[in-house]
Write a protein that holds these residues in place. Sequence first.
Motif, PDB file in Angstrom:
ATOM      1  N   GLU A  31       0.807  -1.065   0.184  1.00 23.74           N
ATOM      2  CA  GLU A  31       0.143  -0.059  -0.052  1.00 23.74           C
ATOM      3  C   GLU A  31       0.965   1.182  -0.066  1.00 23.74           C
ATOM      4  O   GLU A  31       0.599   2.100  -0.855  1.00 23.74           O
ATOM      5  N   SER A  32       1.863   1.260   0.767  1.00 24.94           N
ATOM      6  CA  SER A  32       2.846   2.274   0.879  1.00 24.94           C
ATOM      7  C   SER A  32       4.087   1.974   1.480  1.00 24.94           C
ATOM      8  O   SER A  32       4.056   0.728   2.043  1.00 24.94           O
ATOM      9  N   GLN A  33       5.088   2.609   1.518  1.00 27.99           N
ATOM     10  CA  GLN A  33       6.488   2.466   2.246  1.00 27.99           C
ATOM     11  C   GLN A  33       7.055   3.641   2.739  1.00 27.99           C
ATOM     12  O   GLN A  33       6.830   4.858   2.051  1.00 27.99           O
ATOM     13  N   ASP A  34       7.876   3.282   3.801  1.00 29.44           N
ATOM     14  CA  ASP A  34       8.784   4.372   4.083  1.00 29.44           C
ATOM     15  C   ASP A  34      10.066   3.888   4.127  1.00 29.44           C
ATOM     16  O   ASP A  34      10.512   2.873   3.826  1.00 29.44           O
ATOM     17  N   PRO A  35      11.192   4.542   4.724  1.00 35.14           N
ATOM     18  CA  PRO A  35      12.591   4.088   4.735  1.00 35.14           C
ATOM     19  C   PRO A  35      12.848   2.875   5.370  1.00 35.14           C
ATOM     20  O   PRO A  35      13.550   2.022   5.410  1.00 35.14           O
ATOM     21  N   VAL A  36      11.801   2.673   6.541  1.00 31.57           N
ATOM     22  CA  VAL A  36      11.923   1.487   7.424  1.00 31.57           C
ATOM     23  C   VAL A  36      10.592   0.415   7.203  1.00 31.57           C
ATOM     24  O   VAL A  36      10.994  -0.552   7.178  1.00 31.57           O
ATOM     25  N   ASP A  37       9.776   0.876   6.988  1.00 34.34           N
ATOM     26  CA  ASP A  37       8.485  -0.043   7.039  1.00 34.34           C
ATOM     27  C   ASP A  37       7.833  -0.039   5.400  1.00 34.34           C
ATOM     28  O   ASP A  37       7.814   0.721   4.934  1.00 34.34           O
ATOM     29  N   VAL A  38       7.397  -1.169   5.157  1.00 35.01           N
ATOM     30  CA  VAL A  38       6.510  -1.617   4.001  1.00 35.01           C
ATOM     31  C   VAL A  38       4.936  -1.862   4.639  1.00 35.01           C
ATOM     32  O   VAL A  38       4.978  -2.732   5.465  1.00 35.01           O
ATOM     33  N   PHE A  39       4.122  -1.118   4.020  1.00 38.49           N
ATOM     34  CA  PHE A  39       2.787  -1.396   4.772  1.00 38.49           C
ATOM     35  C   PHE A  39       1.843  -2.215   3.453  1.00 38.49           C
ATOM     36  O   PHE A  39       1.886  -1.618   2.221  1.00 38.49           O
ATOM     37  N   MET A  40       1.265  -3.042   4.058  1.00 46.30           N
ATOM     38  CA  MET A  40       0.749  -3.941   3.047  1.00 46.30           C
ATOM     39  C   MET A  40      -0.814  -4.178   3.442  1.00 46.30           C
ATOM     40  O   MET A  40      -1.245  -4.064   4.827  1.00 46.30           O
ATOM     41  N   LEU A  41      -1.633  -4.580   2.459  1.00 50.43           N
ATOM     42  CA  LEU A  41      -3.141  -4.758   2.570  1.00 50.43           C
ATOM     43  C   LEU A  41      -3.510  -5.927   1.762  1.00 50.43           C
ATOM     44  O   LEU A  41      -2.934  -6.320   0.675  1.00 50.43           O
ATOM     45  N   ARG A  42      -4.377  -6.481   2.623  1.00 51.48           N
ATOM     46  CA  ARG A  42      -5.211  -7.963   1.715  1.00 51.48           C
ATOM     47  C   ARG A  42      -6.583  -7.788   1.973  1.00 51.48           C
ATOM     48  O   ARG A  42      -7.176  -7.897   2.902  1.00 51.48           O
ATOM     49  N   PRO A  43      -7.098  -7.583   0.729  1.00 53.20           N
ATOM     50  CA  PRO A  43      -8.555  -7.343   0.693  1.00 53.20           C
ATOM     51  C   PRO A  43      -9.354  -8.773   0.893  1.00 53.20           C
ATOM     52  O   PRO A  43      -8.609  -9.766   0.810  1.00 53.20           O
ATOM     53  N   PRO A  44     -10.635  -8.730   1.548  1.00 56.25           N
ATOM     54  CA  PRO A  44     -11.076 -10.081   1.873  1.00 56.25           C
ATOM     55  C   PRO A  44     -11.154 -10.995   0.657  1.00 56.25           C
ATOM     56  O   PRO A  44     -11.491 -10.579  -0.382  1.00 56.25           O
ATOM     57  N   GLY A  45     -10.631 -12.107   0.813  1.00 55.92           N
ATOM     58  CA  GLY A  45     -10.945 -13.166  -0.409  1.00 55.92           C
ATOM     59  C   GLY A  45      -9.552 -13.223  -1.488  1.00 55.92           C
ATOM     60  O   GLY A  45      -9.744 -13.763  -2.455  1.00 55.92           O
ATOM     61  N   ALA A  46      -8.636 -12.348  -1.017  1.00 55.10           N
ATOM     62  CA  ALA A  46      -7.460 -12.379  -2.077  1.00 55.10           C
ATOM     63  C   ALA A  46      -6.995 -13.730  -2.048  1.00 55.10           C
ATOM     64  O   ALA A  46      -6.834 -14.360  -1.206  1.00 55.10           O
ATOM     65  N   GLY A  47      -6.595 -14.012  -3.186  1.00 56.50           N
ATOM     66  CA  GLY A  47      -6.255 -15.332  -3.472  1.00 56.50           C
ATOM     67  C   GLY A  47      -4.686 -15.691  -2.947  1.00 56.50           C
ATOM     68  O   GLY A  47      -3.856 -14.633  -2.725  1.00 56.50           O
ATOM     69  N   VAL A  48      -4.534 -16.751  -2.906  1.00 58.12           N
ATOM     70  CA  VAL A  48      -3.231 -17.393  -2.550  1.00 58.12           C
ATOM     71  C   VAL A  48      -2.386 -17.784  -3.491  1.00 58.12           C
ATOM     72  O   VAL A  48      -2.661 -18.370  -4.415  1.00 58.12           O
ATOM     73  N   ALA A  49      -1.081 -17.142  -3.850  1.00 56.36           N
ATOM     74  CA  ALA A  49      -0.430 -17.323  -5.083  1.00 56.36           C
ATOM     75  C   ALA A  49      -0.024 -18.746  -4.913  1.00 56.36           C
ATOM     76  O   ALA A  49       0.334 -19.392  -3.926  1.00 56.36           O
ATOM     77  N   ALA A  50       0.368 -19.445  -6.004  1.00 57.78           N
ATOM     78  CA  ALA A  50       0.837 -20.341  -6.393  1.00 57.78           C
ATOM     79  C   ALA A  50       2.316 -20.632  -5.868  1.00 57.78           C
ATOM     80  O   ALA A  50       3.128 -19.862  -5.975  1.00 57.78           O
ATOM     81  N   VAL A  51       2.648 -21.737  -5.189  1.00 55.71           N
ATOM     82  CA  VAL A  51       4.108 -21.750  -4.323  1.00 55.71           C
ATOM     83  C   VAL A  51       4.971 -22.722  -5.113  1.00 55.71           C
ATOM     84  O   VAL A  51       4.678 -23.725  -5.985  1.00 55.71           O
TER      85      VAL A  51
END
Length: 147
Positions: free
Chosen positions: A127-147
């Motif tokens: 979603e966004s990032q700064d020099p230290v952190d990466v902010f992430m979002l997962r909407p409901p029902g977002a798929g799981v990537a193939a491994v």
Amino acid sequence: MRAAEPADVEAIAELRAVVMRPDLERLGRYDAHRVRQRLRDGFRPEHTSVVLAAGTFAGSVALRPSGDGHWLEHFYLTPAVQGRGLGSAVLRTLLSGTDATGTAVRLNVLRGSPARRLYERNGFTVESQDPVDVFMLRPPGAGVAAV
């Protein structure tokens, strides 16, 4: 997993210090007292689970309600159990619950942390990032990537 209790705070604070130390040192941000105190200050047992492996303490994870979703926080596993699929299993369990209620999940991960790959495999996007952190979002029902 089991529900956390107030008495779990010190074990989780210590685990946080161990697990986060390499990334915090790489970022020039490691402070032995602060890394533990931040956990103590934000610890909410009512939103936290203790992760068990073979019946013993192996980590923690918190899923805190917030606004239109949840924040995934304090997700730490002891180094001895990392890389064996336990983190993926814990995350899938939590996400199945948030998917069932139709709620989004947010988190932040330190820049350069290998944990980011786990989150991306489970449907989180930046979603966004700064020099230290990466902010992430997962909407409901977002798929799981193939491994």
